[in-house]
Write an enzyme that holds these catalytic residues in place. Structure first.
Site, PDB file in Angstrom:
ATOM      1  N   HIS A 197      -2.288   6.284   6.529  1.00  0.00           N
ATOM      2  CA  HIS A 197      -1.234   5.844   4.928  1.00  0.00           C
ATOM      3  C   HIS A 197      -1.202   7.523   4.735  1.00  0.00           C
ATOM      4  O   HIS A 197      -1.549   7.994   4.116  1.00  0.00           O
ATOM      5  CB  HIS A 197      -2.505   5.123   3.663  1.00  0.00           C
ATOM      6  CG  HIS A 197      -2.417   3.583   3.692  1.00  0.00           C
ATOM      7  ND1 HIS A 197      -3.464   3.036   4.673  1.00  0.00           N
ATOM      8  CD2 HIS A 197      -1.608   2.368   3.532  1.00  0.00           C
ATOM      9  CE1 HIS A 197      -3.319   1.450   4.865  1.00  0.00           C
ATOM     10  NE2 HIS A 197      -2.249   1.708   4.404  1.00  0.00           N
TER      11      HIS A 197
ATOM     12  N   SER B 145       0.637  -1.013  -0.039  1.00  0.00           N
ATOM     13  CA  SER B 145      -0.043   0.119   0.122  1.00  0.00           C
ATOM     14  C   SER B 145       1.248   1.360  -0.093  1.00  0.00           C
ATOM     15  O   SER B 145       0.582   2.486  -0.478  1.00  0.00           O
ATOM     16  CB  SER B 145      -0.734   0.267   1.266  1.00  0.00           C
ATOM     17  OG  SER B 145      -0.275   0.067   2.358  1.00  0.00           O
TER      18      SER B 145
END
Length: 359
Positions: free
Chosen positions: A315, A54
């Protein structure tokens, strides 16, 4: 006789013209075939490729490609805002993202392991070599192996809800080093498979750059207290401190070992987000390079999507990806075996040379 001398003179002149033409043709070099171009072999555009999880797929950066946003079970969450598309390097014509959110080393390596319906990233790279000349491969990998870093964040999230539950760090730190140690050979195997794919395609190691990127801490203890809640970052302070000061540093040391074993170049991002973690900006999130707790509320009404409703959280966001890309670009332009992404006086990330051997 004078008439014949003229004829012989004309013949000699014609001969000289022919000889000049022949020498000119011999001296003119034909265009070099693409296989003889400097750098990577093969045909096609000079290309940089992102592989891994990711951190590089673009999770948190939003605007995901439809085919990787749940379509037919694919949740790789590739974003056009991902760092690979922001990389600037001389001669690079194409930028391709093979990274997939949640990918373990086994899915990046050669083999039959799939991630969100997608086959081996190394196998995808092998197909790519048929139509592209691979100049650089940037990899972020390991967090989804034994460390289960996203699971760690989730566990710390749950610990915030109840004082009866001990801080997540109390349990996790007991075997964190063992987890990282178990991760190392798996990432080594994936990088070796990437090299194997390129070697089979006719690449020598000097034809391309293999860069292993470490992880930045998405959260830290220095956030306004009112945002240490469901407003953005619901974590206990001691857990925030442990993630930033211990967990990420141990993970980085493990990946440094991987780089040494595989002769990959190492780009250390462990301090890249200092001062720009999620919630660090308080009322003004514009300075943050990581997403806060993010809930896709409409997904909660869809049984197939509900389990991914908070997948974006914690993230790198679009701004973070742009900063990481700046650092990667600078690193690719050097021959240093290792560098760290650090914020400069201009407020931007730069690649700072790291002294000492990797091993």
């Amino acid at each position: 006789m004078r008439r014949y001398r003229w004829w012989f003179g004309g013949l000699a002149l014609a001969g000289v013209v022919v000889l000049v033409a022949v020498f000119a043709l011999l001296g003119r070099q034909p265009p070099a075939p693409q296989d003889d171009l400097p750098g990577p072999p093969g045909t096609g555009p000079l290309t940089v490729v992102a592989m891994g999880d990711s951190t590089l797929s673009g999770e948190g950066a939003g605007n995901y490609l439809q085919e990787t946003n749940g379509q037919n079970g694919n949740w790789c969450h590739r974003s056009p805002n991902a760092s690979v598309f922001k990389i600037e390097a001389p001669g690079i014509e194409k930028k391709i993202n093979l990274a997939c959110s949640g990918a373990p080393s086994a899915q990046v390596a050669l083999g039959d392991i799939k991630q969100w319906t997608e086959p081996s990233q190394a196998q995808q790279l092998a197909e790519l070599t048929k139509t592209h000349r691979i100049s650089a491969v940037v990899v972020a990998l390991g967090a989804n192996d034994d460390p289960h870093f996203s699971g760690l964040i989730s566990e710390c999230f749950r610990a915030w809800f109840s004082e009866r539950i001990p801080p997540c760090s109390e349990r996790i730190k007991q075997d964190w080093q063992n987890r990282v140690d178990a991760m190392v050979p798996k990432v080594v195997g994936a990088l070796e498979d990437i090299r194997k794919v390129l070697r089979r395609a006719g690449y020598d190691t000097e034809d391309y750059q293999l860069v292993l990127q470490t992880y930045a801490a998405p959260i830290g203890p220095d956030i306004p207290e009112e945002y240490r809640s469901l407003n953005g970052c619901p974590f206990r302070k001691e857990d925030l401190r442990w993630v930033k000061n211990e967990a990420v540093k141990t993970l980085t040391a493990g990946l440094r070992d991987v780089a040494a074993q595989t002769s990959a170049r190492l780009l250390d991002l462990s301090a890249a987000g200092d001062g720009h973690e999620a919630c660090s900006g308080g009322d003004d999130p514009s300075s943050e390079w990581f997403s806060r707790l993010t809930v896709q509320w409409t997904d909660l009404t869809d049984a197939d999507r509900a389990g991914h409703a908070i997948q974006d959280s914690f993230h790198p966001n679009a701004a973070g990806h742009a900063q990481f890309a700046r650092c990667v670009s600078e690193f690719l332009a050097t021959s240093d075996p290792a560098a760290a992404c650090l914020e400069g006086d201009d407020g931007q990330l730069h690649a700072a040379t790291m002294a000492g051997p990797l091993n």
